[in-house]
Scaffold this motif. Structure first.
Motif, PDB file in Angstrom:
ATOM      1  N   SER A   8      -6.554 -10.962   1.871  1.00 52.38           N
ATOM      2  CA  SER A   8      -6.602 -11.617   0.565  1.00 52.38           C
ATOM      3  C   SER A   8      -5.383 -12.514   0.363  1.00 52.38           C
ATOM      4  O   SER A   8      -5.500 -13.630  -0.157  1.00 52.38           O
ATOM      5  CB  SER A   8      -6.682 -10.568  -0.543  1.00 52.38           C
ATOM      6  N   LEU A   9      -4.211 -12.055   0.794  1.00 53.63           N
ATOM      7  CA  LEU A   9      -3.007 -12.871   0.665  1.00 53.63           C
ATOM      8  C   LEU A   9      -3.029 -14.073   1.605  1.00 53.63           C
ATOM      9  O   LEU A   9      -2.542 -15.142   1.256  1.00 53.63           O
ATOM     10  CB  LEU A   9      -1.758 -12.019   0.902  1.00 53.63           C
ATOM     11  N   ILE A  10      -3.624 -13.916   2.778  1.00 57.54           N
ATOM     12  CA  ILE A  10      -3.756 -15.048   3.696  1.00 57.54           C
ATOM     13  C   ILE A  10      -4.696 -16.090   3.099  1.00 57.54           C
ATOM     14  O   ILE A  10      -4.438 -17.297   3.191  1.00 57.54           O
ATOM     15  CB  ILE A  10      -4.228 -14.574   5.093  1.00 57.54           C
ATOM     16  N   GLU A  11      -5.768 -15.628   2.460  1.00 53.72           N
ATOM     17  CA  GLU A  11      -6.659 -16.556   1.760  1.00 53.72           C
ATOM     18  C   GLU A  11      -5.899 -17.308   0.671  1.00 53.72           C
ATOM     19  O   GLU A  11      -6.074 -18.513   0.496  1.00 53.72           O
ATOM     20  CB  GLU A  11      -7.839 -15.812   1.142  1.00 53.72           C
ATOM     21  N   TYR A 164       3.985  -2.436  -1.927  1.00 52.30           N
ATOM     22  CA  TYR A 164       5.113  -3.308  -2.258  1.00 52.30           C
ATOM     23  C   TYR A 164       5.785  -3.918  -1.031  1.00 52.30           C
ATOM     24  O   TYR A 164       6.154  -5.094  -1.072  1.00 52.30           O
ATOM     25  CB  TYR A 164       6.136  -2.619  -3.166  1.00 52.30           C
ATOM     26  N   PRO A 165       5.934  -3.196   0.080  1.00 47.38           N
ATOM     27  CA  PRO A 165       6.504  -3.866   1.260  1.00 47.38           C
ATOM     28  C   PRO A 165       5.662  -5.074   1.710  1.00 47.38           C
ATOM     29  O   PRO A 165       6.217  -6.101   2.111  1.00 47.38           O
ATOM     30  CB  PRO A 165       6.510  -2.770   2.336  1.00 47.38           C
ATOM     31  N   ILE A 166       4.351  -4.968   1.600  1.00 44.03           N
ATOM     32  CA  ILE A 166       3.473  -6.096   1.938  1.00 44.03           C
ATOM     33  C   ILE A 166       3.630  -7.198   0.900  1.00 44.03           C
ATOM     34  O   ILE A 166       3.696  -8.383   1.239  1.00 44.03           O
ATOM     35  CB  ILE A 166       2.003  -5.631   2.034  1.00 44.03           C
ATOM     36  N   ILE A 167       3.700  -6.805  -0.364  1.00 37.72           N
ATOM     37  CA  ILE A 167       3.828  -7.773  -1.456  1.00 37.72           C
ATOM     38  C   ILE A 167       5.093  -8.605  -1.301  1.00 37.72           C
ATOM     39  O   ILE A 167       5.051  -9.827  -1.312  1.00 37.72           O
ATOM     40  CB  ILE A 167       3.850  -7.056  -2.839  1.00 37.72           C
ATOM     41  N   ILE A 168       6.232  -7.955  -1.176  1.00 36.98           N
ATOM     42  CA  ILE A 168       7.490  -8.699  -1.139  1.00 36.98           C
ATOM     43  C   ILE A 168       7.556  -9.604   0.091  1.00 36.98           C
ATOM     44  O   ILE A 168       7.963 -10.756  -0.005  1.00 36.98           O
ATOM     45  CB  ILE A 168       8.724  -7.779  -1.253  1.00 36.98           C
ATOM     46  N   THR A 169       7.115  -9.099   1.226  1.00 34.73           N
ATOM     47  CA  THR A 169       7.104  -9.919   2.445  1.00 34.73           C
ATOM     48  C   THR A 169       6.186 -11.124   2.277  1.00 34.73           C
ATOM     49  O   THR A 169       6.569 -12.253   2.610  1.00 34.73           O
ATOM     50  CB  THR A 169       6.653  -9.072   3.657  1.00 34.73           C
ATOM     51  N   SER A 170       4.997 -10.901   1.741  1.00 34.42           N
ATOM     52  CA  SER A 170       4.032 -11.986   1.546  1.00 34.42           C
ATOM     53  C   SER A 170       4.530 -13.009   0.541  1.00 34.42           C
ATOM     54  O   SER A 170       4.398 -14.213   0.759  1.00 34.42           O
ATOM     55  CB  SER A 170       2.691 -11.429   1.067  1.00 34.42           C
ATOM     56  N   PHE A 171       5.079 -12.545  -0.567  1.00 30.99           N
ATOM     57  CA  PHE A 171       5.567 -13.466  -1.594  1.00 30.99           C
ATOM     58  C   PHE A 171       6.694 -14.334  -1.047  1.00 30.99           C
ATOM     59  O   PHE A 171       6.751 -15.524  -1.337  1.00 30.99           O
ATOM     60  CB  PHE A 171       6.031 -12.698  -2.830  1.00 30.99           C
TER      61      PHE A 171
END
Length: 187
Positions: A8-11, A164-171
């Motif tokens: 979803s974040l890649i999209e 959150y680890p995925i969130i912060i890295t993605s953001f």
């Protein structure tokens, strides 16, 4: 769930790449700054709404998608009118979707707009944001995720520890990439 969330974040990143091109057209238009800000707000609102079409549902009514980063970046790169517009459209859409996470999702959207706007204001006196400033902005906007603590404590803790680890890295990654694309459009 984490894999679907990453997809979803890649999209969202793909949507934002297209957004940067349209952003460049708006910036180059011979319009007043308030009109440009409104157009940027509408542009990033559209991106946030598109991201909401592919949510990942972690529990009934608790969904995640790429809208928060779009809201934060729309506020950051569009200014106050854009921040208000993107918060209203994305927040209204999240309330309309409803479910157990509607309140925390809407609060997260409002936080994203505020955090994005405040981040850019903090760097308004300096030169355009570069890599480190963009990374800091992504980390700052990721704090919107703390709105999950409106949910029941056991659900919020589980989501926080897993996502959150995925969130912060993605953001951070998305903000750096989009920021560099937008920087290119300004030049």
């Amino acid at each position: 769930f984490e894999f679907k969330f990453i997809v979803s974040l890649i999209e969202a990143m793909g949507i934002l790449a297209l957004i940067s091109l349209v952003y460049g057209v708006i910036v180059r238009m011979n319009l007043g700054s308030n009109i440009k800000s409104v157009l940027i707000g509408l542009l990033f609102s559209s991106a946030a709404l598109l991201a909401m079409f592919t949510p990942v549902e972690f529990a009934p009514g608790i969904i995640f998608d790429g809208r928060a980063i779009m809201v934060g970046l729309g506020a950051a790169f569009g200014g106050l009118p854009a921040a208000v517009i993107v918060a209203i459209f994305a927040g209204g859409a999240r309330l309309f979707i409803g479910g157990a996470g509607a309140l925390s999702g809407t609060v997260g959207i409002l936080m994203s707009a505020l955090l994005g706007y405040l981040w850019m204001r903090a760097y308004a006196r300096s030169t355009r944001p570069k890599f480190v400033k963009l990374a800091a902005g992504g980390a700052f906007i990721s704090l919107e995720f703390l709105a999950i603590f409106i949910l029941p404590h056991d659900i919020a803790i589980g989501l926080f520890l897993n996502l959150y680890p995925i969130i912060i890295t993605s953001f951070i990654l998305i903000t750096v990439i989009l920021g560099l694309l937008i920087e290119r459009e300004h030049q």
